[in-house]
Design a protein around this motif. Structure first.
Motif, PDB file in Angstrom:
ATOM      1  N   ILE A   8       0.750  -1.207  -0.032  1.00  0.00           N
ATOM      2  CA  ILE A   8       0.131   0.097   0.145  1.00  0.00           C
ATOM      3  C   ILE A   8       0.848   1.348  -0.147  1.00  0.00           C
ATOM      4  CG2 ILE A   8      -1.936   1.365   0.994  1.00  0.00           C
ATOM      5  CD1 ILE A   8      -2.921  -1.043   3.063  1.00  0.00           C
ATOM      6  N   ASN A   9       0.626   2.225  -1.041  1.00  0.00           N
ATOM      7  CA  ASN A   9       1.491   3.469  -1.390  1.00  0.00           C
ATOM      8  C   ASN A   9       0.411   4.787   0.312  1.00  0.00           C
ATOM      9  OD1 ASN A   9       3.182   6.139  -1.612  1.00  0.00           O
ATOM     10  ND2 ASN A   9       2.794   5.505  -4.003  1.00  0.00           N
ATOM     11  N   GLU A  10       1.526   4.542   1.452  1.00  0.00           N
ATOM     12  CA  GLU A  10       1.035   5.036   1.955  1.00  0.00           C
ATOM     13  C   GLU A  10       0.943   6.680   1.965  1.00  0.00           C
ATOM     14  OE1 GLU A  10       1.677   1.391   3.840  1.00  0.00           O
ATOM     15  OE2 GLU A  10       2.653   2.870   2.878  1.00  0.00           O
ATOM     16  N   CYS A  11       2.013   6.723   1.156  1.00  0.00           N
ATOM     17  CA  CYS A  11       1.810   9.046   0.958  1.00  0.00           C
ATOM     18  C   CYS A  11       0.718   9.036   0.152  1.00  0.00           C
ATOM     19  CB  CYS A  11       3.390   8.512  -0.057  1.00  0.00           C
ATOM     20  SG  CYS A  11       5.076   8.329   0.399  1.00  0.00           S
ATOM     21  N   GLU A  12       0.321   8.073  -1.002  1.00  0.00           N
ATOM     22  CA  GLU A  12      -0.643   8.592  -1.616  1.00  0.00           C
ATOM     23  C   GLU A  12      -2.024   8.629  -0.533  1.00  0.00           C
ATOM     24  OE1 GLU A  12      -0.345   6.529  -5.381  1.00  0.00           O
ATOM     25  OE2 GLU A  12       1.334   6.944  -5.886  1.00  0.00           O
ATOM     26  N   THR A  13      -2.570   7.399   0.501  1.00  0.00           N
ATOM     27  CA  THR A  13      -3.285   7.387   1.080  1.00  0.00           C
ATOM     28  C   THR A  13      -3.510   8.467   1.834  1.00  0.00           C
ATOM     29  OG1 THR A  13      -2.604   5.582   2.038  1.00  0.00           O
ATOM     30  CG2 THR A  13      -4.102   4.840  -0.254  1.00  0.00           C
ATOM     31  N   THR A  14      -2.196   7.346   2.997  1.00  0.00           N
ATOM     32  CA  THR A  14      -2.566   8.401   3.968  1.00  0.00           C
ATOM     33  C   THR A  14      -1.137   9.106   4.585  1.00  0.00           C
ATOM     34  OG1 THR A  14      -1.932   5.938   5.214  1.00  0.00           O
ATOM     35  CG2 THR A  14      -4.233   6.658   4.947  1.00  0.00           C
ATOM     36  N   ASN A  15      -0.608   9.286   3.527  1.00  0.00           N
ATOM     37  CA  ASN A  15       0.296  10.795   3.757  1.00  0.00           C
ATOM     38  C   ASN A  15       0.444  11.614   5.136  1.00  0.00           C
ATOM     39  OD1 ASN A  15       2.658  11.753   3.825  1.00  0.00           O
ATOM     40  ND2 ASN A  15       2.348  13.113   1.842  1.00  0.00           N
ATOM     41  N   CYS A  52       3.019  12.885   7.047  1.00  0.00           N
ATOM     42  CA  CYS A  52       4.427  13.183   6.802  1.00  0.00           C
ATOM     43  C   CYS A  52       3.989  15.636   7.080  1.00  0.00           C
ATOM     44  CB  CYS A  52       5.479  13.464   6.067  1.00  0.00           C
ATOM     45  SG  CYS A  52       5.869  11.741   5.402  1.00  0.00           S
ATOM     46  N   ARG A  53       4.789  15.898   7.576  1.00  0.00           N
ATOM     47  CA  ARG A  53       5.071  17.881   7.554  1.00  0.00           C
ATOM     48  C   ARG A  53       5.584  17.818   6.540  1.00  0.00           C
ATOM     49  NH1 ARG A  53       8.198  16.500  12.768  1.00  0.00           N
ATOM     50  NH2 ARG A  53       9.999  17.694  11.265  1.00  0.00           N
ATOM     51  N   GLU A  54       5.064  19.164   6.637  1.00  0.00           N
ATOM     52  CA  GLU A  54       4.772  19.923   5.387  1.00  0.00           C
ATOM     53  C   GLU A  54       6.836  20.154   4.920  1.00  0.00           C
ATOM     54  OE1 GLU A  54       2.724  23.908   5.496  1.00  0.00           O
ATOM     55  OE2 GLU A  54       0.889  23.146   5.415  1.00  0.00           O
ATOM     56  N   ASP A  55       7.214  20.641   6.259  1.00  0.00           N
ATOM     57  CA  ASP A  55       9.035  20.215   5.379  1.00  0.00           C
ATOM     58  C   ASP A  55       9.156  19.011   5.695  1.00  0.00           C
ATOM     59  OD1 ASP A  55       8.011  19.717   8.647  1.00  0.00           O
ATOM     60  OD2 ASP A  55      10.124  20.523   8.918  1.00  0.00           O
ATOM     61  N   GLU A  56       8.979  18.017   5.291  1.00  0.00           N
ATOM     62  CA  GLU A  56       9.356  16.309   5.251  1.00  0.00           C
ATOM     63  C   GLU A  56       8.451  16.395   4.037  1.00  0.00           C
ATOM     64  OE1 GLU A  56       9.445  14.960   9.942  1.00  0.00           O
ATOM     65  OE2 GLU A  56       7.775  14.808   8.792  1.00  0.00           O
ATOM     66  N   MET A  57       9.274  14.741   3.258  1.00  0.00           N
ATOM     67  CA  MET A  57       8.478  14.538   1.479  1.00  0.00           C
ATOM     68  C   MET A  57       8.329  13.196   3.094  1.00  0.00           C
ATOM     69  SD  MET A  57      11.648  13.752  -0.804  1.00  0.00           S
ATOM     70  CE  MET A  57      12.830  12.424   0.194  1.00  0.00           C
ATOM     71  N   CYS A  58       7.282  13.243   1.742  1.00  0.00           N
ATOM     72  CA  CYS A  58       7.033  10.817   2.294  1.00  0.00           C
ATOM     73  C   CYS A  58       7.338   9.483   1.268  1.00  0.00           C
ATOM     74  CB  CYS A  58       5.754  10.739   2.185  1.00  0.00           C
ATOM     75  SG  CYS A  58       4.785   9.223   2.255  1.00  0.00           S
ATOM     76  N   TRP A  59       8.685   8.751   1.842  1.00  0.00           N
ATOM     77  CA  TRP A  59       8.949   7.969   1.060  1.00  0.00           C
ATOM     78  C   TRP A  59       8.437   7.028   1.504  1.00  0.00           C
ATOM     79  CZ3 TRP A  59      11.347   7.191  -2.970  1.00  0.00           C
ATOM     80  CH2 TRP A  59      12.082   5.866  -3.029  1.00  0.00           C
ATOM     81  N   ASN A  60       7.670   6.147   0.388  1.00  0.00           N
ATOM     82  CA  ASN A  60       6.662   5.003   0.963  1.00  0.00           C
ATOM     83  C   ASN A  60       7.982   4.129   0.214  1.00  0.00           C
ATOM     84  OD1 ASN A  60       4.582   3.276   0.029  1.00  0.00           O
ATOM     85  ND2 ASN A  60       5.227   2.347  -1.275  1.00  0.00           N
ATOM     86  N   TYR A  61       7.920   2.535   0.702  1.00  0.00           N
ATOM     87  CA  TYR A  61       8.692   1.731   0.357  1.00  0.00           C
ATOM     88  C   TYR A  61       7.558   0.182   1.146  1.00  0.00           C
ATOM     89  CZ  TYR A  61       9.001   0.946   5.752  1.00  0.00           C
ATOM     90  OH  TYR A  61       8.761   0.829   7.594  1.00  0.00           O
ATOM     91  N   HIS A  62       7.861  -1.447   0.993  1.00  0.00           N
ATOM     92  CA  HIS A  62       7.521  -2.617   0.957  1.00  0.00           C
ATOM     93  C   HIS A  62       7.119  -2.475   2.311  1.00  0.00           C
ATOM     94  CE1 HIS A  62       8.330  -3.305  -3.392  1.00  0.00           C
ATOM     95  NE2 HIS A  62       9.990  -3.272  -2.617  1.00  0.00           N
ATOM     96  N   GLY A  72       5.296  -0.021   4.453  1.00  0.00           N
ATOM     97  CA  GLY A  72       5.249   0.861   5.419  1.00  0.00           C
ATOM     98  C   GLY A  72       5.907   2.241   4.425  1.00  0.00           C
ATOM     99  N   PHE A  73       6.408   3.109   5.279  1.00  0.00           N
ATOM    100  CA  PHE A  73       6.740   4.682   4.920  1.00  0.00           C
ATOM    101  C   PHE A  73       7.408   5.182   6.271  1.00  0.00           C
ATOM    102  CE2 PHE A  73       3.372   5.644   6.931  1.00  0.00           C
ATOM    103  CZ  PHE A  73       3.406   7.092   7.664  1.00  0.00           C
ATOM    104  N   ARG A  74       7.977   5.969   5.019  1.00  0.00           N
ATOM    105  CA  ARG A  74       8.992   7.381   6.357  1.00  0.00           C
ATOM    106  C   ARG A  74       9.058   8.284   5.616  1.00  0.00           C
ATOM    107  NH1 ARG A  74      14.018   4.333   8.435  1.00  0.00           N
ATOM    108  NH2 ARG A  74      13.014   2.117   8.935  1.00  0.00           N
ATOM    109  N   CYS A  75       8.937   9.224   6.698  1.00  0.00           N
ATOM    110  CA  CYS A  75       9.306  11.033   6.912  1.00  0.00           C
ATOM    111  C   CYS A  75      10.432  11.137   6.277  1.00  0.00           C
ATOM    112  CB  CYS A  75       8.184  11.307   7.380  1.00  0.00           C
ATOM    113  SG  CYS A  75       6.426  11.210   6.838  1.00  0.00           S
ATOM    114  N   TYR A  76      10.782  11.701   5.853  1.00  0.00           N
ATOM    115  CA  TYR A  76      12.322  12.461   5.490  1.00  0.00           C
ATOM    116  C   TYR A  76      12.056  14.032   5.017  1.00  0.00           C
ATOM    117  CZ  TYR A  76      13.836   7.824   4.906  1.00  0.00           C
ATOM    118  OH  TYR A  76      14.499   6.472   5.306  1.00  0.00           O
ATOM    119  N   PRO A  77      13.303  15.030   5.676  1.00  0.00           N
ATOM    120  CA  PRO A  77      13.437  15.684   5.360  1.00  0.00           C
ATOM    121  C   PRO A  77      13.507  16.576   4.336  1.00  0.00           C
ATOM    122  CG  PRO A  77      15.207  15.586   7.018  1.00  0.00           C
ATOM    123  CD  PRO A  77      14.695  14.166   6.497  1.00  0.00           C
TER     124      PRO A  77
END
Length: 507
Positions: A349-356, A358-368, A370-375
């Protein structure tokens, strides 16, 4: 029909005339014998048969032995040596030299059967008012003359052999099995009624004219003096399937799955599915039995009636990619968090497209999985952001002289337990200068030797996974490209910081 009846009637009259003639001849012979002498005939005329037991001639009852003796609804009346066919309304009148009177038919028949009168002549038949036929006979009987239905025993009376004595108390001699009636006639003794028979308790007494016989009860047969049971089951086909013999009778049985028909002989199939459906799910009737079947996802239990759920998850390990969940009659596939089930396959599931989240100063990175928020700006001092995920250290800053000129941030995701060796990431120089030599190396993040950097050209290299990785885990590998002038005028380097996220599963 009228002509046939007339001819048949005339035939009987002729036979009776023969009998009367013989009777008169007998009387003539009797007169020539001594008084009280008995004459016995061993050869009988037509209409009579010899009785070896009584040693006498006895009348044949044609009405009993001749099938359909009389036609056209006529009734059969037995007579000495023959029989008459008369309408059912006809009455028999016997004339004993007394005024003519009608005698009830039953009494006339009784007289005829016992032979109480011996007819010496017979009047022609006529029609009486009322439509019935009348057979009149002028009987001349002496007081010592007895006529029996089955025999003749004649005694002479010199006084008046042709007259019946006026004394009613005068007794006549009757043969065995007969007795004198109140009308001076010999009538049959019913031994079965009087109890003078010798039949056994298991036998039935049947009265005969002048005698009786002992017969076995229905279902029994005589063997010597005993009545033994008839085994009806030994002489098929009494029953269609099974025969059970009982004393004096039998009954039929059917095999399991059949029932006895209304005729108590044949067996018809029982539709167990309609009568008493014992199947838990599906019932199919067959001849003499039935079978049960189960719906899809079930199987018959050991009793062949009930259905047990099939645990599809136990039968195969490859039904579902992640987890198989057994359900009544079926199964379903489940996927771990971060995945969705599609045709038994788990898709990320690409959480960055469904349930993002992350903050505005962060970018969402999807992985197998789950997802991570990076600056959004990963640059750290003295580096400054120039383009997305690329930082440079200005040459004007003295500190930057000993640091890589640029740092590029890249992110990638691989599945857990990926097959090795496997090419996973390619690094390539963005700027190409003449008279330069480019070399590539893993600067950090490969302490356990999971990776290997293979140079593929003068300006590119391939990162190779040489050991399987199990997730979830994050690896940060710094890949460095060192660029040196061939004439030794300058030396610089660029760094690619690769974040490798290993998913928790192999899918």
């Amino acid at each position: 029909m009228g002509m046939e009846m007339h001819l048949e009637f005339c035939g009987r009259i002729f036979t009776m005339w023969k009998v009367l003639f013989l009777t008169m001849l007998t009387l003539a012979l009797v007169k020539s014998q001594d008084t009280e002498e008995t004459i016995t005939y061993t050869q009988c005329t037509d209409g009579y048969e010899w009785d070896p037991i009584r040693q006498q001639c006895k009348d044949i009852d044609e009405c009993d032995i001749v099938p359909d003796a009389c036609k056209g609804g006529m009734k059969c009346v037995n007579h000495y040596g023959g029989y008459l066919c008369l309408p059912k309304t006809a009455q028999i009148i016997v004339n004993n030299e007394q005024p003519q009177q009608e005698t009830p038919a039953a009494e006339a028949a009784s007289g005829a059967s016992t032979g109480g009168v011996s007819a010496s002549s017979m009047a022609a038949s006529g029609v009486v008012p009322g439509g019935g036929f009348v057979a009149s006979a002028a009987a001349v009987v002496g007081p010592e003359v007895q006529t029996g239905r089955n025999n003749f025993v004649i005694r002479r009376n010199p006084a008046d052999p042709q007259r019946i004595p006026s004394n009613p108390s005068h007794r006549i001699q009757c043969p065995a099995g007969y007795e004198q009636s109140e009308h001076n006639l010999c009538q049959d003794i019913d031994e079965c009624v009087t109890g003078t028979h010798n039949c056994r308790a298991d036998q039935v007494c049947i009265n005969l004219r002048g005698s009786f016989t002992c017969q076995c009860l229905p279902g029994y047969q005589k063997r010597g003096e005993q009545c033994v049971d008839i085994d009806e089951c030994a002489v098929p086909p009494y029953c269609q399937q099974r025969c059970v013999n009982t004393p004096g009778s039998f009954y039929c049985q059917c095999s399991p799955g059949f029932q006895l028909a209304a005729n108590n002989y044949t067996c018809v199939d029982i539709n167990e599915c309609d009568a008493s459906n014992q199947c838990a799910q599906q019932c199919y009737n067959i001849l003499g039995s039935f079978i049960c079947q189960c719906n899809q996802g079930y199987e018959l239990s050991s009793d062949r009636l009930n259905c047990e759920d099939i645990d599809e998850c136990r039968t195969s390990n490859y039904l579902c990619q992640y987890q198989c969940v057994n359900e009544p009659g079926t199964f379903s596939c489940m996927c771990p968090q971060g995945y969705q089930e599609v045709n038994r396959i788990c898709q990320d599931i690409n959480e960055c497209e469904t349930t993002n989240e992350c903050r505005e100063d962060e970018m969402c990175w999807n992985y197998h999985g789950g997802f991570r928020c990076y600056p959004r700006n990963p640059c750290q001092d003295p580096y400054i952001l120039t383009t997305e995920n690329r930082c440079i250290c200005p040459v004007s800053n003295a500190i930057c002289r000993e640091l890589p000129y640029s740092i590029a941030y890249r992110y990638m995701s691989i599945r857990s337990d990926r097959a090795v060796p496997s090419d996973i990431f390619q690094i390539q120089a963005t700027s190409v200068f003449t008279n330069t030599i480019n070399t590539f190396r893993i600067k950090s993040g490969n302490e356990n030797g999971e990776f290997y950097l293979r140079q593929t050209s003068a300006v590119s290299a391939m990162l190779v996974l040489v050991k399987p990785l199990s997730g979830p885990r994050e690896y940060i590998v710094d890949l460095e490209m060192l660029m040196v002038s061939s004439i030794g005028t300058f030396r610089t380097s660029s760094l690619l910081r690769l974040t490798i996220i290993v998913g928790p599963f192999s899918f």
